[in-house]
Motif scaffolding. Sequence first.
Motif, PDB file in Angstrom:
ATOM      1  N   LYS A  14      14.483   1.790  17.377  1.00  0.00           N
ATOM      2  CA  LYS A  14      14.959   2.514  18.557  1.00  0.00           C
ATOM      3  C   LYS A  14      16.157   3.389  18.216  1.00  0.00           C
ATOM      4  CE  LYS A  14      13.345  -0.595  22.186  1.00  0.00           C
ATOM      5  NZ  LYS A  14      13.738  -1.509  23.266  1.00  0.00           N
ATOM      6  N   MET A  15      17.091   2.852  17.440  1.00  0.00           N
ATOM      7  CA  MET A  15      18.260   3.640  17.037  1.00  0.00           C
ATOM      8  C   MET A  15      17.836   4.826  16.175  1.00  0.00           C
ATOM      9  SD  MET A  15      21.372   0.913  16.353  1.00  0.00           S
ATOM     10  CE  MET A  15      20.788   0.579  14.721  1.00  0.00           C
ATOM     11  N   ASP A  16      16.906   4.591  15.255  1.00  0.00           N
ATOM     12  CA  ASP A  16      16.422   5.653  14.378  1.00  0.00           C
ATOM     13  C   ASP A  16      15.739   6.739  15.198  1.00  0.00           C
ATOM     14  OD1 ASP A  16      16.137   6.833  11.886  1.00  0.00           O
ATOM     15  OD2 ASP A  16      14.237   5.818  11.458  1.00  0.00           O
ATOM     16  N   LEU A  17      14.953   6.333  16.173  1.00  0.00           N
ATOM     17  CA  LEU A  17      14.267   7.285  17.039  1.00  0.00           C
ATOM     18  C   LEU A  17      15.283   8.144  17.785  1.00  0.00           C
ATOM     19  CD1 LEU A  17      11.716   8.402  18.365  1.00  0.00           C
ATOM     20  CD2 LEU A  17      11.828   6.515  19.992  1.00  0.00           C
ATOM     21  N   GLU A  18      16.283   7.539  18.370  1.00  0.00           N
ATOM     22  CA  GLU A  18      17.307   8.282  19.106  1.00  0.00           C
ATOM     23  C   GLU A  18      18.040   9.267  18.194  1.00  0.00           C
ATOM     24  OE1 GLU A  18      19.868   5.436  20.965  1.00  0.00           O
ATOM     25  OE2 GLU A  18      18.271   4.635  22.218  1.00  0.00           O
ATOM     26  N   GLU A  19      18.414   8.810  17.007  1.00  0.00           N
ATOM     27  CA  GLU A  19      19.125   9.674  16.072  1.00  0.00           C
ATOM     28  C   GLU A  19      18.260  10.849  15.622  1.00  0.00           C
ATOM     29  OE1 GLU A  19      20.713   7.436  12.801  1.00  0.00           O
ATOM     30  OE2 GLU A  19      21.788   6.076  14.132  1.00  0.00           O
ATOM     31  N   CYS A  20      17.002  10.595  15.328  1.00  0.00           N
ATOM     32  CA  CYS A  20      16.100  11.666  14.886  1.00  0.00           C
ATOM     33  C   CYS A  20      15.887  12.694  15.990  1.00  0.00           C
ATOM     34  CB  CYS A  20      14.755  11.095  14.450  1.00  0.00           C
ATOM     35  SG  CYS A  20      14.795  10.296  12.855  1.00  0.00           S
ATOM     36  N   GLU A  21      15.682  12.222  17.216  1.00  0.00           N
ATOM     37  CA  GLU A  21      15.495  13.147  18.332  1.00  0.00           C
ATOM     38  C   GLU A  21      16.734  14.006  18.537  1.00  0.00           C
ATOM     39  OE1 GLU A  21      14.436  10.337  21.380  1.00  0.00           O
ATOM     40  OE2 GLU A  21      12.305  10.817  21.178  1.00  0.00           O
ATOM     41  N   GLN A  22      17.902  13.392  18.451  1.00  0.00           N
ATOM     42  CA  GLN A  22      19.144  14.131  18.625  1.00  0.00           C
ATOM     43  C   GLN A  22      19.317  15.168  17.512  1.00  0.00           C
ATOM     44  OE1 GLN A  22      22.639  11.701  18.834  1.00  0.00           O
ATOM     45  NE2 GLN A  22      23.954  13.417  19.381  1.00  0.00           N
ATOM     46  N   THR A  42       7.038  10.790  16.342  1.00  0.00           N
ATOM     47  CA  THR A  42       5.788  10.378  16.991  1.00  0.00           C
ATOM     48  C   THR A  42       5.351   9.005  16.501  1.00  0.00           C
ATOM     49  OG1 THR A  42       5.130  12.699  17.197  1.00  0.00           O
ATOM     50  CG2 THR A  42       3.385  11.048  17.405  1.00  0.00           C
ATOM     51  N   GLU A  43       5.459   8.775  15.199  1.00  0.00           N
ATOM     52  CA  GLU A  43       5.081   7.484  14.624  1.00  0.00           C
ATOM     53  C   GLU A  43       5.985   6.365  15.134  1.00  0.00           C
ATOM     54  OE1 GLU A  43       2.978   4.647  12.679  1.00  0.00           O
ATOM     55  OE2 GLU A  43       2.419   6.744  12.948  1.00  0.00           O
ATOM     56  N   LEU A  44       7.284   6.613  15.208  1.00  0.00           N
ATOM     57  CA  LEU A  44       8.207   5.602  15.736  1.00  0.00           C
ATOM     58  C   LEU A  44       7.882   5.275  17.192  1.00  0.00           C
ATOM     59  CD1 LEU A  44      11.686   6.685  14.317  1.00  0.00           C
ATOM     60  CD2 LEU A  44      10.457   4.569  13.816  1.00  0.00           C
ATOM     61  N   ARG A  45       7.627   6.300  17.986  1.00  0.00           N
ATOM     62  CA  ARG A  45       7.266   6.074  19.398  1.00  0.00           C
ATOM     63  C   ARG A  45       6.008   5.224  19.500  1.00  0.00           C
ATOM     64  NH1 ARG A  45       8.159  12.142  21.717  1.00  0.00           N
ATOM     65  NH2 ARG A  45      10.414  12.028  21.955  1.00  0.00           N
ATOM     66  N   HIS A  46       5.025   5.549  18.679  1.00  0.00           N
ATOM     67  CA  HIS A  46       3.761   4.806  18.694  1.00  0.00           C
ATOM     68  C   HIS A  46       3.997   3.338  18.330  1.00  0.00           C
ATOM     69  CE1 HIS A  46      -0.483   3.969  18.249  1.00  0.00           C
ATOM     70  NE2 HIS A  46      -0.261   3.517  17.025  1.00  0.00           N
ATOM     71  N   GLN A  47       4.785   3.096  17.300  1.00  0.00           N
ATOM     72  CA  GLN A  47       5.073   1.728  16.885  1.00  0.00           C
ATOM     73  C   GLN A  47       5.789   0.960  17.993  1.00  0.00           C
ATOM     74  OE1 GLN A  47       7.264   2.054  13.231  1.00  0.00           O
ATOM     75  NE2 GLN A  47       5.497   2.765  12.071  1.00  0.00           N
ATOM     76  N   LEU A  48       6.756   1.601  18.641  1.00  0.00           N
ATOM     77  CA  LEU A  48       7.488   0.944  19.722  1.00  0.00           C
ATOM     78  C   LEU A  48       6.590   0.672  20.925  1.00  0.00           C
ATOM     79  CD1 LEU A  48      10.875   2.832  19.479  1.00  0.00           C
ATOM     80  CD2 LEU A  48      10.472   0.406  18.986  1.00  0.00           C
ATOM     81  N   GLU A  49       5.677   1.600  21.228  1.00  0.00           N
ATOM     82  CA  GLU A  49       4.725   1.379  22.317  1.00  0.00           C
ATOM     83  C   GLU A  49       3.817   0.194  22.011  1.00  0.00           C
ATOM     84  OE1 GLU A  49       2.665   5.065  22.899  1.00  0.00           O
ATOM     85  OE2 GLU A  49       4.424   6.030  23.771  1.00  0.00           O
ATOM     86  N   MET A  50       3.388   0.078  20.762  1.00  0.00           N
ATOM     87  CA  MET A  50       2.529  -1.042  20.378  1.00  0.00           C
ATOM     88  C   MET A  50       3.267  -2.364  20.542  1.00  0.00           C
ATOM     89  SD  MET A  50       0.501   0.450  17.045  1.00  0.00           S
ATOM     90  CE  MET A  50       0.090  -1.185  16.504  1.00  0.00           C
ATOM     91  N   VAL A  51       4.509  -2.406  20.101  1.00  0.00           N
ATOM     92  CA  VAL A  51       5.303  -3.626  20.217  1.00  0.00           C
ATOM     93  C   VAL A  51       5.524  -3.966  21.682  1.00  0.00           C
ATOM     94  CG1 VAL A  51       7.583  -4.623  19.797  1.00  0.00           C
ATOM     95  CG2 VAL A  51       6.409  -3.405  17.982  1.00  0.00           C
ATOM     96  N   ASN A  52       5.867  -2.964  22.491  1.00  0.00           N
ATOM     97  CA  ASN A  52       6.088  -3.202  23.918  1.00  0.00           C
ATOM     98  C   ASN A  52       4.818  -3.699  24.596  1.00  0.00           C
ATOM     99  OD1 ASN A  52       8.803  -2.524  23.901  1.00  0.00           O
ATOM    100  ND2 ASN A  52       8.400  -0.375  24.338  1.00  0.00           N
ATOM    101  N   GLY A  53       3.680  -3.168  24.197  1.00  0.00           N
ATOM    102  CA  GLY A  53       2.405  -3.615  24.751  1.00  0.00           C
ATOM    103  C   GLY A  53       2.102  -5.057  24.371  1.00  0.00           C
ATOM    104  N   GLU A  54       2.383  -5.430  23.135  1.00  0.00           N
ATOM    105  CA  GLU A  54       2.156  -6.805  22.684  1.00  0.00           C
ATOM    106  C   GLU A  54       3.085  -7.769  23.410  1.00  0.00           C
ATOM    107  OE1 GLU A  54       2.432  -7.038  18.439  1.00  0.00           O
ATOM    108  OE2 GLU A  54       0.856  -5.566  18.152  1.00  0.00           O
ATOM    109  N   GLU A  55       4.347  -7.359  23.612  1.00  0.00           N
ATOM    110  CA  GLU A  55       5.286  -8.220  24.317  1.00  0.00           C
ATOM    111  C   GLU A  55       4.848  -8.397  25.769  1.00  0.00           C
ATOM    112  OE1 GLU A  55       9.185  -6.573  23.833  1.00  0.00           O
ATOM    113  OE2 GLU A  55       9.336  -7.246  21.763  1.00  0.00           O
TER     114      GLU A  55
END
Length: 62
Positions: A14-22, A42-55
Motif C-alpha cells: 500500500k505504501m509503495d502504491l501511494e508513493e508510485c502514484e504520487q 496496476t499490478e500492485l492494485r490487482h494484488q491488493l484487490e486479490m488480498v482484500n477479496g480473500e480477506e
Amino acid sequence: MSTEELTKIIAVKKMDLEECEQELNTRYYPSVVRLAMTRYITELRHQLEMVNGEELNKIENS
C-alpha cells in the motif's frame, strides 16, 4: 504465512502504491518509464484487490 507477515506485506504494498502514484503525478518521466510505473501500479492494485477479496471471503465464511 502468518497473519502478521501478510499484514506487513500488505502495508508495504500500500505504501509503495501511494508513493508510485504520487511520483507519477508530480514528476516528469520519459514515456517508457511512465509506462513501466503505470504497469507496476496496476499490478500492485490487482494484488491488493486479490488480498482484500480473500480477506472478505474469510470473514464471510467464518
